[in-house]
Design a protein around this motif. Sequence first.
Motif, PDB file in Angstrom:
ATOM      1  N   VAL A   9       0.858  -1.185   0.000  1.00 41.29           N
ATOM      2  CA  VAL A   9       0.000   0.000   0.000  1.00 41.29           C
ATOM      3  C   VAL A   9       0.896   1.238   0.000  1.00 41.29           C
ATOM      4  CG1 VAL A   9      -1.866   1.204   1.193  1.00 41.29           C
ATOM      5  CG2 VAL A   9      -1.750  -1.308   1.267  1.00 41.29           C
ATOM      6  N   VAL A  10       0.882   1.949  -1.129  1.00 41.90           N
ATOM      7  CA  VAL A  10       1.805   3.060  -1.338  1.00 41.90           C
ATOM      8  C   VAL A  10       1.130   4.099  -2.234  1.00 41.90           C
ATOM      9  CG1 VAL A  10       4.081   3.689  -2.265  1.00 41.90           C
ATOM     10  CG2 VAL A  10       3.781   1.475  -1.164  1.00 41.90           C
ATOM     11  N   SER A  11       1.323   5.371  -1.960  1.00 44.71           N
ATOM     12  CA  SER A  11       0.752   6.419  -2.810  1.00 44.71           C
ATOM     13  C   SER A  11       1.298   6.304  -4.234  1.00 44.71           C
ATOM     14  CB  SER A  11       1.067   7.811  -2.255  1.00 44.71           C
ATOM     15  OG  SER A  11       2.452   8.082  -2.378  1.00 44.71           O
ATOM     16  N   ARG A  12       0.493   6.746  -5.194  1.00 44.81           N
ATOM     17  CA  ARG A  12       0.900   6.615  -6.604  1.00 44.81           C
ATOM     18  C   ARG A  12       2.216   7.327  -6.895  1.00 44.81           C
ATOM     19  NH1 ARG A  12      -2.919   8.915 -11.058  1.00 44.81           N
ATOM     20  NH2 ARG A  12      -2.133  10.826 -10.116  1.00 44.81           N
ATOM     21  N   SER A  13       2.440   8.504  -6.323  1.00 44.07           N
ATOM     22  CA  SER A  13       3.695   9.217  -6.607  1.00 44.07           C
ATOM     23  C   SER A  13       4.910   8.414  -6.138  1.00 44.07           C
ATOM     24  CB  SER A  13       3.685  10.617  -5.990  1.00 44.07           C
ATOM     25  OG  SER A  13       3.588  10.553  -4.581  1.00 44.07           O
ATOM     26  N   HIS A  14       4.794   7.735  -5.020  1.00 47.57           N
ATOM     27  CA  HIS A  14       5.896   6.898  -4.540  1.00 47.57           C
ATOM     28  C   HIS A  14       6.030   5.627  -5.379  1.00 47.57           C
ATOM     29  CE1 HIS A  14       6.164   8.806  -0.256  1.00 47.57           C
ATOM     30  NE2 HIS A  14       6.473   9.635  -1.233  1.00 47.57           N
ATOM     31  N   VAL A  15       4.908   5.073  -5.813  1.00 50.10           N
ATOM     32  CA  VAL A  15       4.949   3.911  -6.705  1.00 50.10           C
ATOM     33  C   VAL A  15       5.707   4.268  -7.979  1.00 50.10           C
ATOM     34  CG1 VAL A  15       3.536   2.424  -8.195  1.00 50.10           C
ATOM     35  CG2 VAL A  15       2.850   2.812  -5.827  1.00 50.10           C
ATOM     36  N   GLU A  16       5.411   5.427  -8.534  1.00 51.24           N
ATOM     37  CA  GLU A  16       6.071   5.847  -9.778  1.00 51.24           C
ATOM     38  C   GLU A  16       7.580   5.924  -9.616  1.00 51.24           C
ATOM     39  OE1 GLU A  16       3.864   9.429 -10.555  1.00 51.24           O
ATOM     40  OE2 GLU A  16       2.255   8.325 -11.584  1.00 51.24           O
ATOM     41  N   ARG A  17       8.047   6.385  -8.461  1.00 55.94           N
ATOM     42  CA  ARG A  17       9.501   6.430  -8.202  1.00 55.94           C
ATOM     43  C   ARG A  17      10.089   5.018  -8.179  1.00 55.94           C
ATOM     44  NH1 ARG A  17       9.633  10.231  -3.023  1.00 55.94           N
ATOM     45  NH2 ARG A  17       8.138  11.715  -3.819  1.00 55.94           N
ATOM     46  N   GLN A  25       9.720  -0.482  -2.081  1.00 47.79           N
ATOM     47  CA  GLN A  25       9.959   0.047  -0.738  1.00 47.79           C
ATOM     48  C   GLN A  25       8.600   0.081  -0.064  1.00 47.79           C
ATOM     49  OE1 GLN A  25      12.742   3.404  -0.610  1.00 47.79           O
ATOM     50  NE2 GLN A  25      11.273   4.452   0.705  1.00 47.79           N
ATOM     51  N   LEU A  26       8.463  -0.600   1.079  1.00 44.08           N
ATOM     52  CA  LEU A  26       7.164  -0.756   1.729  1.00 44.08           C
ATOM     53  C   LEU A  26       7.196  -0.310   3.179  1.00 44.08           C
ATOM     54  CD1 LEU A  26       6.369  -4.359   0.442  1.00 44.08           C
ATOM     55  CD2 LEU A  26       5.439  -2.219  -0.444  1.00 44.08           C
ATOM     56  N   CYS A  27       6.034   0.023   3.699  1.00 38.16           N
ATOM     57  CA  CYS A  27       5.860   0.294   5.139  1.00 38.16           C
ATOM     58  C   CYS A  27       6.896   1.283   5.668  1.00 38.16           C
ATOM     59  CB  CYS A  27       5.867  -1.001   5.925  1.00 38.16           C
ATOM     60  SG  CYS A  27       4.594  -2.160   5.418  1.00 38.16           S
ATOM     61  N   HIS A  28       7.041   2.397   4.975  1.00 42.89           N
ATOM     62  CA  HIS A  28       7.965   3.465   5.366  1.00 42.89           C
ATOM     63  C   HIS A  28       9.407   2.979   5.462  1.00 42.89           C
ATOM     64  CE1 HIS A  28       4.489   5.971   5.903  1.00 42.89           C
ATOM     65  NE2 HIS A  28       3.955   5.041   6.645  1.00 42.89           N
ATOM     66  N   GLY A  29       9.755   2.049   4.582  1.00 49.24           N
ATOM     67  CA  GLY A  29      11.147   1.611   4.490  1.00 49.24           C
ATOM     68  C   GLY A  29      11.553   0.469   5.395  1.00 49.24           C
ATOM     69  N   VAL A  44       2.048  -6.366  -6.159  1.00 51.93           N
ATOM     70  CA  VAL A  44       1.095  -5.422  -6.749  1.00 51.93           C
ATOM     71  C   VAL A  44       1.002  -4.248  -5.783  1.00 51.93           C
ATOM     72  CG1 VAL A  44      -1.308  -5.024  -7.408  1.00 51.93           C
ATOM     73  CG2 VAL A  44      -0.239  -7.251  -7.861  1.00 51.93           C
ATOM     74  N   TYR A  45       1.060  -3.046  -6.322  1.00 52.42           N
ATOM     75  CA  TYR A  45       0.873  -1.875  -5.485  1.00 52.42           C
ATOM     76  C   TYR A  45      -0.573  -1.415  -5.544  1.00 52.42           C
ATOM     77  CZ  TYR A  45       5.732  -0.759  -4.353  1.00 52.42           C
ATOM     78  OH  TYR A  45       6.997  -0.760  -3.851  1.00 52.42           O
ATOM     79  N   TYR A  46      -1.142  -1.169  -4.364  1.00 52.27           N
ATOM     80  CA  TYR A  46      -2.443  -0.530  -4.230  1.00 52.27           C
ATOM     81  C   TYR A  46      -2.181   0.890  -3.737  1.00 52.27           C
ATOM     82  CZ  TYR A  46      -6.798   1.081  -2.316  1.00 52.27           C
ATOM     83  OH  TYR A  46      -7.892   1.856  -2.039  1.00 52.27           O
ATOM     84  N   SER A  47      -2.720   1.877  -4.429  1.00 51.76           N
ATOM     85  CA  SER A  47      -2.527   3.282  -4.065  1.00 51.76           C
ATOM     86  C   SER A  47      -3.849   3.894  -3.621  1.00 51.76           C
ATOM     87  CB  SER A  47      -1.963   4.071  -5.250  1.00 51.76           C
ATOM     88  OG  SER A  47      -0.696   3.574  -5.626  1.00 51.76           O
ATOM     89  N   PRO A  48      -3.989   4.159  -2.319  1.00 55.09           N
ATOM     90  CA  PRO A  48      -5.217   4.792  -1.846  1.00 55.09           C
ATOM     91  C   PRO A  48      -5.338   6.245  -2.314  1.00 55.09           C
ATOM     92  CG  PRO A  48      -3.699   4.437  -0.025  1.00 55.09           C
ATOM     93  CD  PRO A  48      -3.081   3.820  -1.232  1.00 55.09           C
ATOM     94  N   LYS A  49      -4.161   6.913  -2.494  1.00 58.93           N
ATOM     95  CA  LYS A  49      -4.144   8.329  -2.866  1.00 58.93           C
ATOM     96  C   LYS A  49      -3.063   8.573  -3.912  1.00 58.93           C
ATOM     97  CE  LYS A  49      -3.450  10.387   1.106  1.00 58.93           C
ATOM     98  NZ  LYS A  49      -3.448  11.332   2.236  1.00 58.93           N
ATOM     99  N   GLY A 121      -0.424  -1.900   5.555  1.00 49.93           N
ATOM    100  CA  GLY A 121       0.531  -1.407   4.569  1.00 49.93           C
ATOM    101  C   GLY A 121       1.038  -2.468   3.615  1.00 49.93           C
ATOM    102  N   ARG A 122       0.723  -3.704   3.896  1.00 47.55           N
ATOM    103  CA  ARG A 122       1.099  -4.813   3.017  1.00 47.55           C
ATOM    104  C   ARG A 122       0.297  -6.033   3.429  1.00 47.55           C
ATOM    105  NH1 ARG A 122       1.469  -7.343   7.120  1.00 47.55           N
ATOM    106  NH2 ARG A 122       3.197  -7.307   8.533  1.00 47.55           N
ATOM    107  N   LEU A 123       0.090  -6.928   2.473  1.00 48.60           N
ATOM    108  CA  LEU A 123      -0.577  -8.195   2.778  1.00 48.60           C
ATOM    109  C   LEU A 123      -0.226  -9.209   1.716  1.00 48.60           C
ATOM    110  CD1 LEU A 123      -3.879  -8.628   1.246  1.00 48.60           C
ATOM    111  CD2 LEU A 123      -3.569  -6.270   1.923  1.00 48.60           C
ATOM    112  N   GLU A 124      -0.357 -10.461   2.082  1.00 44.99           N
ATOM    113  CA  GLU A 124      -0.161 -11.544   1.130  1.00 44.99           C
ATOM    114  C   GLU A 124      -1.528 -11.950   0.600  1.00 44.99           C
ATOM    115  OE1 GLU A 124       2.227 -15.794   0.684  1.00 44.99           O
ATOM    116  OE2 GLU A 124       2.147 -14.805   2.635  1.00 44.99           O
ATOM    117  N   MET A 125      -1.578 -12.294  -0.673  1.00 44.86           N
ATOM    118  CA  MET A 125      -2.851 -12.691  -1.280  1.00 44.86           C
ATOM    119  C   MET A 125      -2.688 -14.029  -1.991  1.00 44.86           C
ATOM    120  SD  MET A 125      -3.084 -10.174  -4.578  1.00 44.86           S
ATOM    121  CE  MET A 125      -1.543  -9.513  -5.193  1.00 44.86           C
ATOM    122  N   THR A 126      -3.800 -14.597  -2.422  1.00 45.48           N
ATOM    123  CA  THR A 126      -3.772 -15.877  -3.147  1.00 45.48           C
ATOM    124  C   THR A 126      -3.387 -15.644  -4.604  1.00 45.48           C
ATOM    125  OG1 THR A 126      -6.076 -15.730  -3.849  1.00 45.48           O
ATOM    126  CG2 THR A 126      -5.652 -16.767  -1.689  1.00 45.48           C
TER     127      THR A 126
END
Length: 143
Positions: A9-17, A25-29, A44-49, A121-126
């Motif tokens: 879970v990361v904002s789109r601007s940080h995902v783009e970097r 880079q996850l959970c504030h590093g 997979v990145y999910y961006s709430p904002k 801020g992160r999770l494992e999925m199937t």
Amino acid sequence: MSARYWIGVVSRSHVERGVEGGFAQLCHGKAATLRQMSVGDWLVYYSPKTDMADGAPLQAFTAIGQVVGEETYEFAMSPDFVPFRRDIAYKTCKAAPIQPLLSQLSFIHDVKRWGYAFRAGRLEMTREDFERIAQAMEVDIGE
């Protein structure tokens, strides 16, 4: 060993970097989740904002890639901030809004409170959830 599938879970601007630099880079590093990943796992990145602080609501999956680097390593972004990173080979994809997928994802236990799944801020999925999201992002995962 089978691949594992992760959501960060990361904002789109940080995902783009991260996509531009080929890293995650996850959970504030923090290093913990990155160290759980193995080469061949998918992220997979999910961006709430759109941006972390004052971003507009987005609620979309914004990037997808596969772990390629063996190491979780530190990267000095400033003298006071040295987060951990992991190398990722990102795929070309389209952002996919989460709303149409909510009733189809097994980690969403209550559609009315769906955001709860992302609070850590992160999770494992199937694999099935991963494939559903990848399809919505119009990406060929090549498997």
